[in-house]
Design an enzyme around this catalytic site. Structure first.
Site, PDB file in Angstrom:
ATOM      1  N   TYR A 142       0.823  -1.208   0.000  1.00  0.00           N
ATOM      2  CA  TYR A 142       0.000   0.000   0.000  1.00  0.00           C
ATOM      3  C   TYR A 142       0.864   1.267   0.000  1.00  0.00           C
ATOM      4  O   TYR A 142       0.698   2.152  -0.849  1.00  0.00           O
ATOM      5  CB  TYR A 142      -0.922  -0.031   1.221  1.00  0.00           C
ATOM      6  N   ASP A 198      -3.925   9.695   2.198  1.00  0.00           N
ATOM      7  CA  ASP A 198      -3.866   8.351   2.782  1.00  0.00           C
ATOM      8  C   ASP A 198      -4.923   8.286   3.872  1.00  0.00           C
ATOM      9  O   ASP A 198      -4.632   8.426   5.051  1.00  0.00           O
ATOM     10  CB  ASP A 198      -2.465   8.117   3.350  1.00  0.00           C
ATOM     11  N   SER A 199      -6.162   8.072   3.452  1.00  0.00           N
ATOM     12  CA  SER A 199      -7.257   8.209   4.412  1.00  0.00           C
ATOM     13  C   SER A 199      -7.828   6.852   4.798  1.00  0.00           C
ATOM     14  O   SER A 199      -7.610   5.851   4.128  1.00  0.00           O
ATOM     15  CB  SER A 199      -8.363   9.066   3.804  1.00  0.00           C
ATOM     16  N   SER A 200      -8.586   6.852   5.886  1.00  0.00           N
ATOM     17  CA  SER A 200      -9.403   5.687   6.199  1.00  0.00           C
ATOM     18  C   SER A 200     -10.672   5.794   5.341  1.00  0.00           C
ATOM     19  O   SER A 200     -10.701   6.530   4.359  1.00  0.00           O
ATOM     20  CB  SER A 200      -9.689   5.635   7.705  1.00  0.00           C
ATOM     21  N   TYR A 230      -6.344  -6.495   3.383  1.00  0.00           N
ATOM     22  CA  TYR A 230      -7.521  -5.640   3.186  1.00  0.00           C
ATOM     23  C   TYR A 230      -8.657  -6.500   2.614  1.00  0.00           C
ATOM     24  O   TYR A 230      -8.395  -7.350   1.754  1.00  0.00           O
ATOM     25  CB  TYR A 230      -7.225  -4.491   2.212  1.00  0.00           C
TER      26      TYR A 230
HETATM   27  N1  JA2 Z   1      -9.475  -1.131   4.112  1.00  0.00           N
HETATM   28  C1  JA2 Z   1     -10.078  -1.469   2.966  1.00  0.00           C
HETATM   29  C2  JA2 Z   1     -10.697  -0.333   2.488  1.00  0.00           C
HETATM   30  C3  JA2 Z   1     -11.400  -0.358   1.283  1.00  0.00           C
HETATM   31  C4  JA2 Z   1     -11.456  -1.559   0.571  1.00  0.00           C
HETATM   32  C5  JA2 Z   1     -10.872  -2.693   1.039  1.00  0.00           C
HETATM   33  C6  JA2 Z   1     -10.176  -2.650   2.242  1.00  0.00           C
HETATM   34  C7  JA2 Z   1      -9.683   0.149   4.337  1.00  0.00           C
HETATM   35  N2  JA2 Z   1     -10.424   0.635   3.368  1.00  0.00           N
HETATM   36  C8  JA2 Z   1      -9.182   0.931   5.490  1.00  0.00           C
HETATM   37  C9  JA2 Z   1      -7.722   1.222   5.374  1.00  0.00           C
HETATM   38  C10 JA2 Z   1      -7.350   2.103   4.267  1.00  0.00           C
HETATM   39  C11 JA2 Z   1      -5.881   2.459   4.238  1.00  0.00           C
HETATM   40  C12 JA2 Z   1      -5.521   3.424   5.279  1.00  0.00           C
HETATM   41  N3  JA2 Z   1      -4.149   3.780   5.311  1.00  0.00           N
END
Ligand code: JA2
Length: 344
Positions: free
Chosen positions: A114, A209-211, A278
């Site tokens: 990522y 770089d969001s949630s 993920y």
């Molecule tokens: N995890 C995921 C998503 C969207 C699709 C699949 C898995 C997250 N969002 C939260 C983490 C995102 C990255 C943050 N640095």
């Protein structure tokens, strides 16, 4: 094909946005499984043992009907910040894991996929990036990757939640090492407000770089935010944002692409990578350029492979290379149909 299994051509492009029996913190299912269990689990954070005792299960309305699980060796930290629940645990197969509001943000084993992609896809697509802004990214991993570029002179980061930074420094030193670069300026605050105050044309690249859009990061997926991003970029500047999963979130991606197409007058592209921890195993990125010197994201012109001084500090790149950069823009037909229709 067994009955009830969807064929590839039946894949639904739209999934239910939300299931009403799942709460925003993603842990509603423990009520189902803990019934009659008495107080035995009271000491554990909400998301532990929700599905399989001793395992972390990632239940969220962002991916209704599925929950990836990791075996927990030890819980290392749990806290509640002003914005979200923060959890760190030692997993048995992916190293330490950082979880915000029940959702995995990174694991030691696969964070490279990522962080390297969200940073190098934009920075390797333009010549000589000098000023870079990171919104979110409080774990420091994107900073580590941006720091590999020797042309970069200034890296601003605006993270809303100080607890994420502190916890990352304590438990993920190989990720938070990004904060140690002298070019980095850390601002704790709201990324939306920070961007509004940025003078026009300041940055060569902005990385978001969001949630997900169901917590503190909601506004980072909306059109006014993309408009402030475009304003803060120089002509021909680039943005790369976390843009969800083609398997789970085509409806969100469709909206993001439509918004970006209206706001960014240079190119608008979708790329993706694999991240095994993920949900759905993939994660996408929206890459856009403002009007100006044209940017062809599919053809990296600033290879990082040639710039090796960073290797001594951070070790070699584990995931990114120029071939995977170009390949990241190849889309499965079902996604291409939706994304190209909006993007062109
Ligand atoms: N995890 C995921 C998503 C969207 C699709 C699949 C898995 C997250 N969002 C939260 C983490 C995102 C990255 C943050 N640095």
């Amino acid at each position: 094909m067994p009955e009830g299994v969807q064929s590839a051509t039946d894949l639904p492009l739209k999934r239910p946005r939300e299931e009403e029996n799942q709460e925003a913190n993603g842990c509603a299912a423990m009520e189902v499984n803990n019934g009659g269990g008495g107080g035995a689990l009271e000491e554990l954070p909400e998301c532990i043992s929700a599905v399989i005792p001793g395992w972390f299960s990632e239940i969220s309305p962002m991916w209704p009907g599925e929950a990836h699980s990791l075996k927990v060796e030890k819980i290392l930290f749990q806290g509640k910040s002003d914005y979200q629940n923060v959890l760190v645990f030692q997993s048995s197969t992916y190293g330490k894991v950082l979880v915000l509001d029940g959702v995995i943000q990174l694991t030691e084993r696969d964070e490279c996929a990522y962080q390297e992609m969200i940073a190098h896809l934009p920075l390797c697509s333009i010549p000589n990036p000098k000023k870079v802004l990171v919104i979110g990214g409080g774990d420091g991993g994107v900073l580590r990757e941006v720091s590999r570029h020797s042309s970069v002179e200034k890296i601003d980061i605006c993270e809303i939640d100080k607890m994420v930074v502190d916890v990352s420094r304590q438990f993920f030193p190989n990720v938070a090492v990004g904060f140690d670069d002298p070019r980095v300026n850390l601002h704790i605050g709201d990324g939306v407000a920070f961007l509004k105050a940025v003078p026009e044309g300041t940055y060569d690249a902005i990385i978001v770089d969001s949630s997900d859009p169901i917590g503190p990061a909601k506004e980072l997926f909306e059109k006014p935010f993309f408009a402030s991003v475009a304003k803060a970029l120089r002509a021909g500047g680039v943005v790369c944002t976390q843009a969800e999963s083609i398997w789970l979130h085509m409806h969100i991606i469709e909206d993001i692409v439509a918004n970006c197409r209206q706001i960014f007058e240079g190119s608008v592209n979708y790329a993706w990578t694999t991240v095994p921890t993920y949900p759905s195993g993939v994660m996408g990125f929206m890459l856009c350029a403002t009007e100006g010197p044209s940017v062809d994201f599919k053809k990296p012109i600033n290879p990082i492979d040639a710039d090796i001084s960073h290797v001594k500090t951070y070790g070699p790149l584990k995931f990114y290379n120029s071939e995977i950069h170009s390949a990241a823009f190849c889309l499965p037909s079902f996604a291409r149909k939706v994304i190209d229709a909006k993007a062109n």
